[in-house]
Design an enzyme around this catalytic site. Structure first.
Site, short mmCIF file in Angstrom:
data_model
loop_
_atom_site.label_atom_id
_atom_site.label_comp_id
_atom_site.label_asym_id
_atom_site.label_seq_id
_atom_site.Cartn_x
_atom_site.Cartn_y
_atom_site.Cartn_z
N GLU A 38 33.79 -36.26 27.45
CA GLU A 38 34.73 -35.48 28.27
C GLU A 38 35.92 -34.98 27.47
O GLU A 38 36.33 -33.82 27.61
CB GLU A 38 35.21 -36.36 29.43
CG GLU A 38 36.31 -35.75 30.28
CD GLU A 38 35.87 -34.51 31.03
OE1 GLU A 38 36.73 -33.72 31.43
OE2 GLU A 38 34.65 -34.33 31.22
N ASP A 39 36.48 -35.84 26.59
CA ASP A 39 37.77 -35.51 25.97
C ASP A 39 37.71 -35.26 24.47
O ASP A 39 38.76 -35.01 23.86
CB ASP A 39 38.76 -36.66 26.24
CG ASP A 39 39.08 -36.80 27.72
OD1 ASP A 39 39.10 -35.77 28.42
OD2 ASP A 39 39.31 -37.93 28.18
#
Length: 759
Positions: free
Chosen positions: A76-77
């Site tokens: 996700e990051d």
């Protein structure tokens, strides 16, 4: 920040055979990928996945779960990909990380549809591998612990979301300690004043009762020791939010709570649990009605204990929970306490469901919730199905049915089978026939009374407490409405065919539907009945399909239902209309009758019309057909007017019971309690007050105009009779058109028509 070797040591403390290489690789990979990223607090971002992994070690989870905790934000990051994690850590870990990523990408938002879709994704991922839930809960717990670093509005949104979804999910899986912490952290943000008051009270109680706690602990330990039972006794303080919930539920003050501190008695075996209960009940007085055996009937989340309350040494109530070590572990850690999560076997869903009733039940519920429920309903149904405390009831044959607190016999019937719910007309609870709105309690025996011709009314939706029941009722109501529309559409088409003297075969019916852009003949007839397809387009399409030469004038509608000339109008379903013969119609009345067709709007008098009223309709050009009760004072001025008079009758056959508004007026002596007296009299007749206008006539009298809801004229007459018998009331009657207009607009011109006042 926890060092790499410290994390490995934590895992090895409960799992000496832990895969050290996997844990080291996940630690280094996550730290490198997050690099220089920072959290809102200013700390390195890697602190967050490391703390999530630490929480998972407290739950004593398997190596794969710890690795997922470290990796859960990498896709996700960071620039990490599913393929890369698949290659480095295997498909099992990659699948869980990917499942968590898909949830994060949607982000829970204030829009309910987006929130519902995100919850659907979470539940589906949980149904595939429960470790998705365990990691997600650990992730949410650490975020809640550090929530003070984000803006206040975001704090409240996340706290509410935690209270609504994540804390109940933890409870559903039996993870009570984690649930309590999530609730308390949310409670502190959502209601800080209540939180401070309760925590201050708890701190004071712990200080005041320290000696009492020590005394009770020693007496219990000695009593059981003398009987040869080795017991571990520990005092526990209830969580602030659980105390607040009890205060709200019971509507009592904080000072009235007497059981904020309780005791857990942990013994060695099931037999010793029941021996302990006997010894305690022999030694101390028992508080009646406070004994619950959750060992013989476990809660839906696998919780098992015996609960009892006694009168302690200082004559205060003492709440006790008696359980074995295994029961205590499951009560604290829930599904995470099962050994299968520590040997890497969590992919075997069949084994999980056998060992954990909570997870098996959750997967069945998720299967029901995720099949065919619209997004706008999904959030409501999920909260109803998953996130409520339960009561346990029985059929006459002894079958156990678990339902959410607040459930009624309607929910019980639908829990047995949809057909039983649809045909339910009553219920016996413990042998007594009671209303279907009765809330069930644990231990109730419920027998459902059925009628095969019955169909559920729409107002059941507001009574039902389970998502399954509400969904079934909505479906049945939609089907009934569609059937009524089909019957009306079929009637309209048949009358058209009869007038033309033609028949319509199957191929022509299909062609007619296609000509009007409908999938089938049935869909066409439903559309006609609902007014979505008008009479003129239907007549035109029929002429084309059958090759009928066009008439000089349009086909007259509405079509009479019977030879007596009664017909329906699209705007209302509970009335039938007829143009009476022998009416001397002037030019205005003739023009109005020429405009009358199936789509003519209908307007009911402000006075209200109820089943049992004799009715009459007034029709004027370019106006709706207005329906009045025969007693209406509005009709007096119309007797010699050039208007069309239309017969109106009720048509309630096969329709569901509903309430109808009606306006009544009265004069009341101006004294304290007069309004309460009137309200009580109306309520005693099982009628409901919708609106009220009150005006002082003189220092001694008020005029009151109420809009009430009743089932029929008999009930309205009962209300009026009851009010006439009430002291201090006069001129009790159905309101006239002018008075009804006052309450419909909530306007008052200051004048009172006193001509109708009784002498």
């Amino acid at each position: 920040m926890m060092r790499q070797y410290e994390l490995v040591e934590r895992v090895q403390a409960y799992n000496p055979n832990a895969d050290e290489q996997l844990l080291n690789k996940a630690y280094v990979y996550a730290m490198q990928k997050h690099g220089s990223q920072k959290r809102a607090s200013g700390d390195p971002y890697f602190n967050h996945p490391l703390e999530v992994a630490a929480i998972l070690t407290e739950l004593k989870l398997d190596d794969a779960s710890i690795a997922v905790g470290l990796l859960h934000d990498t896709i996700e990051d960071t620039d990490a990909t599913r393929a890369e994690i698949d290659q480095l850590f295997g498909s099992e870990i990659a699948a869980i990380v990917d499942g968590l990523t898909k949830i994060e990408r949607l982000n829970l938002m204030s829009r309910e549809e987006a929130q519902a879709e995100n919850l659907r994704k979470l539940l589906l991922a949980i149904s595939q591998d429960v470790r998705v839930l365990l990691v997600k809960l650990a992730d949410r717990l650490h975020n809640m612990r550090t929530l003070q670093y984000v803006p206040p509005e975001k704090q409240r949104r996340i706290a509410q979301e935690t209270m609504d979804i994540y804390a109940p999910l933890a409870g559903r899986m039996g993870m009570q300690d984690l649930r309590n912490e999530l609730e308390d952290l949310s409670f502190r943000i959502l209601q800080p004043d209540h939180y401070e008051a309760i925590t201050a009270r708890l701190e004071q109680m712990q200080a005041d009762y320290r000696e009492t706690i020590d005394t009770i602990t020693a007496e219990l330990t000695d009593l059981l020791g003398e009987a040869g039972i080795a017991a571990r006794v520990k005092a526990r303080v209830k969580s602030p939010y659980s105390i607040f919930s009890k205060i709200e539920r019971k509507s009592i003050a904080l000072e009235q709570l007497s059981d904020m501190i309780g005791f857990r008695v942990v013994v060695g075996s099931l037999e010793e649990c029941y021996r302990t209960v006997g010894l305690i009940h022999t030694q101390w007085k028992v508080v009646p009605g406070r004994f619950k055996d959750y060992i013989s009937v476990p809660k839906h989340n696998d919780y098992q204990s015996i609960h009892t309350t006694i009168v302690g040494p200082s004559r205060q109530r003492v709440e006790l929970q008696i359980r074995t070590e295994d029961m205590d572990r499951i009560a604290e850690f829930g599904i995470a306490a099962h050994a299968l999560y520590k040997d890497g076997a969590s992919a075997n869903l069949g084994r999980i469901e056998m060992e954990s009733h909570a997870y098996g039940s959750l997967r069945q519920t998720i299967s029901h919730l995720t099949s065919g429920i619209a997004s706008e309903d999904f959030l409501e149904y999920t909260k109803l199905e998953l996130f409520q405390d339960q009561v346990f009831c029985f059929t006459p044959r002894g079958r156990l049915i678990a339902l959410p607190r607040g459930a009624t016999p309607i929910d019980f019937a639908y829990a047995l089978h949809t057909d039983i719910g649809d045909t339910c007309v009553g219920a016996k609870i413990n042998g007594l026939i009671l209303p279907l709105v009765t809330q069930l309690r644990s231990g109730d025996e419920v027998e459902i009374l059925r009628d095969q011709n019955h169909r559920p009314p729409s107002n059941w939706i507001g009574i039902a407490a389970t998502g399954k029941a509400r969904a079934a009722i909505r479906r049945a109501v939609r089907q009934a409405a569609a059937q009524r529309a089909f019957a009306l559409g079929e009637h309209v088409l048949n009358m058209m065919l009869e007038r033309e003297g033609v028949m319509l075969d199957e191929a022509e019916g299909k062609a007619l539907a296609e000509a009007l852009a409908q999938p089938s003949k049935r869909d066409l007839l439903v559309a006609v009945g609902e007014g979505k397809v008008g009479s003129e387009p239907l007549a035109t399409a029929l002429e084309q399909v059958k090759g009928i030469r066009k008439r000089r004038r349009k086909l007259d509608l509405p079509v009479a239902d019977t030879a007596d000339g009664w017909f329906a109008l699209r705007a209302v379903e509970h009335f039938r209309f007829r143009v009476p013969g022998g009416q001397k119609a002037g030019p205005q009345a003739t023009a109005a009758l020429n405009q009358l067709d199936f789509h003519t709007p209908v307007q009911l008098s402000n006075e209200g019309v109820v089943p049992g009223d004799r009715l009459v309709g007034i029709l004027q050009p370019d106006e709706p057909l207005r329906v009045f009760p025969i007693h209406s004072d509005a009709l007096n001025a119309l007797y010699d007017s050039d208007v069309a008079w239309v017969d109106v009758r009720w048509n309630l056959t096969g329709s569901e019971e509903r309430l109808y508004p009606s306006v009544i007026s009265m004069e009341s002596v101006n004294r304290p309690g007069s309004l309460a007296q009137i309200s009580s009299a109306i309520a005693a007749c099982d009628a409901n007050i919708n609106n009220l206008v009150m005006r002082m006539i003189s220092p001694d009298f008020h005029q009151m105009i109420f809009e009430i809801e009743v089932r029929d004229l008999a009930q309205l007459t009962d209300v009026l009779a009851t009010l006439k018998r009430s002291p201090g009331l006069s001129a009790v009657q159905r309101a006239g058109l002018r008075e009804a207009g006052m309450i419909s607009t909530l306007e008052w011109d200051g004048s009172i028509d006193r001509s109708s006042r009784d002498d």
